[in-house]
Write an enzyme that holds these catalytic residues in place. Structure first.
Site, PDB file in Angstrom:
ATOM      1  N   GLU A 178       0.724  -1.328   0.229  1.00  0.00           N
ATOM      2  CA  GLU A 178       0.140  -0.445   0.085  1.00  0.00           C
ATOM      3  C   GLU A 178       0.827   1.796  -0.222  1.00  0.00           C
ATOM      4  OE1 GLU A 178      -2.144  -1.119   3.319  1.00  0.00           O
ATOM      5  OE2 GLU A 178      -1.342  -0.083   4.324  1.00  0.00           O
ATOM      6  N   CYS A 226       0.480   2.731   9.202  1.00  0.00           N
ATOM      7  CA  CYS A 226       1.492   1.470   8.328  1.00  0.00           C
ATOM      8  C   CYS A 226       0.511   0.501   7.871  1.00  0.00           C
ATOM      9  CB  CYS A 226       2.679   1.767   8.512  1.00  0.00           C
ATOM     10  SG  CYS A 226       3.707   0.547   9.117  1.00  0.00           S
ATOM     11  N   CYS A 245       2.959  -3.387  15.384  1.00  0.00           N
ATOM     12  CA  CYS A 245       2.778  -2.095  14.132  1.00  0.00           C
ATOM     13  C   CYS A 245       2.362  -3.707  13.269  1.00  0.00           C
ATOM     14  CB  CYS A 245       4.478  -2.236  13.237  1.00  0.00           C
ATOM     15  SG  CYS A 245       4.117  -2.067  11.461  1.00  0.00           S
ATOM     16  N   CYS A 259       7.741  -5.269  14.906  1.00  0.00           N
ATOM     17  CA  CYS A 259       7.416  -4.515  15.683  1.00  0.00           C
ATOM     18  C   CYS A 259       6.760  -4.767  16.279  1.00  0.00           C
ATOM     19  CB  CYS A 259       7.971  -2.447  15.302  1.00  0.00           C
ATOM     20  SG  CYS A 259       9.554  -3.267  14.923  1.00  0.00           S
ATOM     21  N   CYS A 310       6.860  -7.249   6.390  1.00  0.00           N
ATOM     22  CA  CYS A 310       8.624  -6.336   7.126  1.00  0.00           C
ATOM     23  C   CYS A 310       8.645  -7.625   8.746  1.00  0.00           C
ATOM     24  CB  CYS A 310       8.219  -5.159   7.407  1.00  0.00           C
ATOM     25  SG  CYS A 310       9.733  -4.873   8.357  1.00  0.00           S
ATOM     26  N   CYS A 347       3.701   8.851   0.776  1.00  0.00           N
ATOM     27  CA  CYS A 347       4.747   7.428   1.750  1.00  0.00           C
ATOM     28  C   CYS A 347       4.804   5.756   1.383  1.00  0.00           C
ATOM     29  CB  CYS A 347       3.472   7.074   3.049  1.00  0.00           C
ATOM     30  SG  CYS A 347       4.027   6.020   4.272  1.00  0.00           S
TER      31      CYS A 347
HETATM   32  N1  SAH Z   1      10.778   0.433   9.298  1.00  0.00           N
HETATM   33  C1  SAH Z   1      10.774   1.411   9.256  1.00  0.00           C
HETATM   34  C2  SAH Z   1       9.750   2.487   7.869  1.00  0.00           C
HETATM   35  C3  SAH Z   1       8.718   1.770   7.906  1.00  0.00           C
HETATM   36  S1  SAH Z   1       7.289   2.172   9.415  1.00  0.00           S
HETATM   37  C4  SAH Z   1      10.829   2.235  10.662  1.00  0.00           C
HETATM   38  O1  SAH Z   1      10.262   1.159  11.006  1.00  0.00           O
HETATM   39  O2  SAH Z   1      11.086   3.245  10.518  1.00  0.00           O
HETATM   40  C5  SAH Z   1       7.018   4.118   9.047  1.00  0.00           C
HETATM   41  C6  SAH Z   1       6.266   4.610  10.835  1.00  0.00           C
HETATM   42  O3  SAH Z   1       5.890   4.113  11.512  1.00  0.00           O
HETATM   43  C7  SAH Z   1       7.228   3.890  12.209  1.00  0.00           C
HETATM   44  O4  SAH Z   1       8.275   4.725  12.659  1.00  0.00           O
HETATM   45  C8  SAH Z   1       6.581   2.902  12.431  1.00  0.00           C
HETATM   46  O5  SAH Z   1       6.989   3.148  13.855  1.00  0.00           O
HETATM   47  C9  SAH Z   1       5.360   4.249  12.393  1.00  0.00           C
HETATM   48  N2  SAH Z   1       4.195   3.096  12.913  1.00  0.00           N
HETATM   49  C10 SAH Z   1       3.704   1.595  12.472  1.00  0.00           C
HETATM   50  N3  SAH Z   1       3.058   0.867  12.597  1.00  0.00           N
HETATM   51  C11 SAH Z   1       2.103   2.447  12.970  1.00  0.00           C
HETATM   52  C12 SAH Z   1       0.787   2.743  13.850  1.00  0.00           C
HETATM   53  N4  SAH Z   1      -0.199   1.640  13.641  1.00  0.00           N
HETATM   54  N5  SAH Z   1       0.403   4.467  14.583  1.00  0.00           N
HETATM   55  C13 SAH Z   1       1.350   5.064  13.932  1.00  0.00           C
HETATM   56  N6  SAH Z   1       2.898   4.779  13.944  1.00  0.00           N
HETATM   57  C14 SAH Z   1       3.044   3.818  13.481  1.00  0.00           C
HETATM   58 FE1  SF4 Z   2       9.045  -3.027  10.584  1.00  0.00          FE
HETATM   59 FE2  SF4 Z   2       6.710  -2.138  11.358  1.00  0.00          FE
HETATM   60 FE3  SF4 Z   2       9.149  -2.469  13.041  1.00  0.00          FE
HETATM   61 FE4  SF4 Z   2       9.208  -0.660  10.680  1.00  0.00          FE
HETATM   62  S1  SF4 Z   2       7.570  -0.164  12.374  1.00  0.00           S
HETATM   63  S2  SF4 Z   2      10.541  -1.722  10.985  1.00  0.00           S
HETATM   64  S3  SF4 Z   2       7.633  -1.871   9.360  1.00  0.00           S
HETATM   65  S4  SF4 Z   2       7.743  -3.506  11.741  1.00  0.00           S
END
Ligand code: SAH
Ligand code: SF4
Length: 341
Positions: free
Chosen positions: A86, A331, A114, A111, A107, A100
């Site tokens: 997406e 995301c 996420c 995390c 991934c 974005c």
């Molecule tokens: N993997 C990279 C880039 C993609 S995630 C990273 O982790 O930086 C981009 C950002 O979105 C990250 O800072 C992540 O922590 C945040 N993110 C993930 N899930 C989210 C959510 N549900 N609400 C707000 N930010 C979120």
């Molecule tokens: Fe991967 Fe989501 Fe962690 Fe970014 S925040 S590194 S996309 S698992």
């Protein structure tokens, strides 16, 4: 869209004059045309060749949701192998038109807060699959609002530093004046703290921005929500970022997602202030977009309090404007929903 180089090769192989490459690029990137049959400057033979061998987009659109005030558009793309990714377009009040993009299908870094992390990792995206997401929204904006994309952030699905070569190649396309012509200083790569990628980036000529998803100044807490923090510990990360700033003289942007009762206490804010004070950096507090993962948003007063404490250490802090909450813009949410159906 395939690269200028590949397109030139295609034309040469089929004995078409290479000056046509510029015409094709102009039609796609400047005029927003995505149908070769409508490119009147091209002879019929070129139209057929291009339609067969160089489709403008390397994906199709499965679903698109537009927020009620049209400030956010979220699109689910289906790649040639059926995988879903997406991209999100954000039309900010200050005029920025930001896309974005995703850099991987899923991934592998898991995390805990996420949605993308729960999917697991499938594969890296190609440079074309990355750049096409931006091209798609650029054409969308031209068509509906007579606007252009001027900012790109790698904050969609995936960890860009684990797909380094394709990400850099896509950035060169985005940057190319004959293609989208987006200034490098308007492009931001976000990493969860993959140190080898940060080291490589400091040697790049391109003046792109680096965002680091810190989310906690405390090693134990950070490890518990971001498994990648185990190999790439906070002290090692700080050292790599120090070297990055020394080399590039650029400012680091720390992303910090505010999770209620997890990483949002005043004590944690003080710890964060102490960790990064004096660095050439700023902190971007991200209001958490609630998913089905069980974490909650800290709420405005808690975020404001956190912000004031961090600022008292001389660190500039901004709070991310949340757009598109009515369309689950966080995301990976749309792709995960689609899979769960
Ligand atoms: N993997 C990279 C880039 C993609 S995630 C990273 O982790 O930086 C981009 C950002 O979105 C990250 O800072 C992540 O922590 C945040 N993110 C993930 N899930 C989210 C959510 N549900 N609400 C707000 N930010 C979120
Ligand atoms: Fe991967 Fe989501 Fe962690 Fe970014 S925040 S590194 S996309 S698992």
């Amino acid at each position: 869209m395939i690269s200028k180089h590949s397109l030139t090769e295609l034309f040469k192989t089929h004995h078409l004059p290479v000056y046509r490459v510029k015409q094709v690029f102009h039609a796609i990137y400047k005029e927003g045309e995505s149908d070769y049959s409508k490119m009147s400057v091209l002879p019929a033979a070129a139209k057929i060749l291009l339609t067969e061998h160089a489709p403008v987009f390397c994906f199709s659109v499965v679903r698109e949701v537009v927020s009620s005030n049209t400030d956010t558009v979220k699109t689910l793309f289906k790649l040639k192998d059926g995988k879903l990714i997406e991209g999100v377009l954000m039309r900010f009040r200050d005029g920025r038109r930001s896309v974005c993009v995703s850099s991987q299908v899923g991934c592998g870094l898991k995390c805990s807060f996420c949605a993308t992390g729960t999917m697991g990792f499938f594969r890296n995206l190609t440079d074309e699959e990355i750049a096409d997401q931006v091209l798609y929204f650029d054409q969308w904006l031209k068509k509906f609002h007579h606007e252009r994309v001027d900012h790109v952030i790698f904050m969609g699905m995936g960890e860009p530093m684990l797909n380094y070569e394709s990400v850099m190649s896509a950035i060169r396309t985005l940057n190319d004046p004959d293609a989208l012509g987006i200034a490098a200083r308007h492009i931001t790569v976000s990493t969860s703290g993959v140190i080898p990628g940060i080291v490589k980036l400091s040697d790049e000529e391109l003046q792109i921005n680096l965002a680091v998803s810190l989310h906690s100044p405390d090693q134990a807490l950070r490890e518990s929500i971001m498994p990648i923090a185990k190999p790439y510990t906070i002290p090692k990360l700080m050292e790599a970022l120090h070297d990055y700033v020394e080399k590039t003289h650029r400012r680091i942007s720390y992303e910090y997602v505010m999770l209620k009762n997890i990483n949002d206490s005043p004590q944690t804010a003080r710890q964060l202030g102490k960790l990064i004070r004096g660095q050439r950096c700023h902190v971007n507090l991200i209001p958490y977009n609630e998913t089905y993962l069980g974490f909650s948003n800290s709420g405005k007063s808690r975020i404001d309090e956190f912000r004031e404490i961090v600022e008292s250490y001389g660190v500039p802090v901004t709070v991310r404007v949340s757009l598109g909450q009515d369309i689950s813009a966080a995301c990976g949410q749309l792709a995960v929903e689609e899979k769960r159906k």
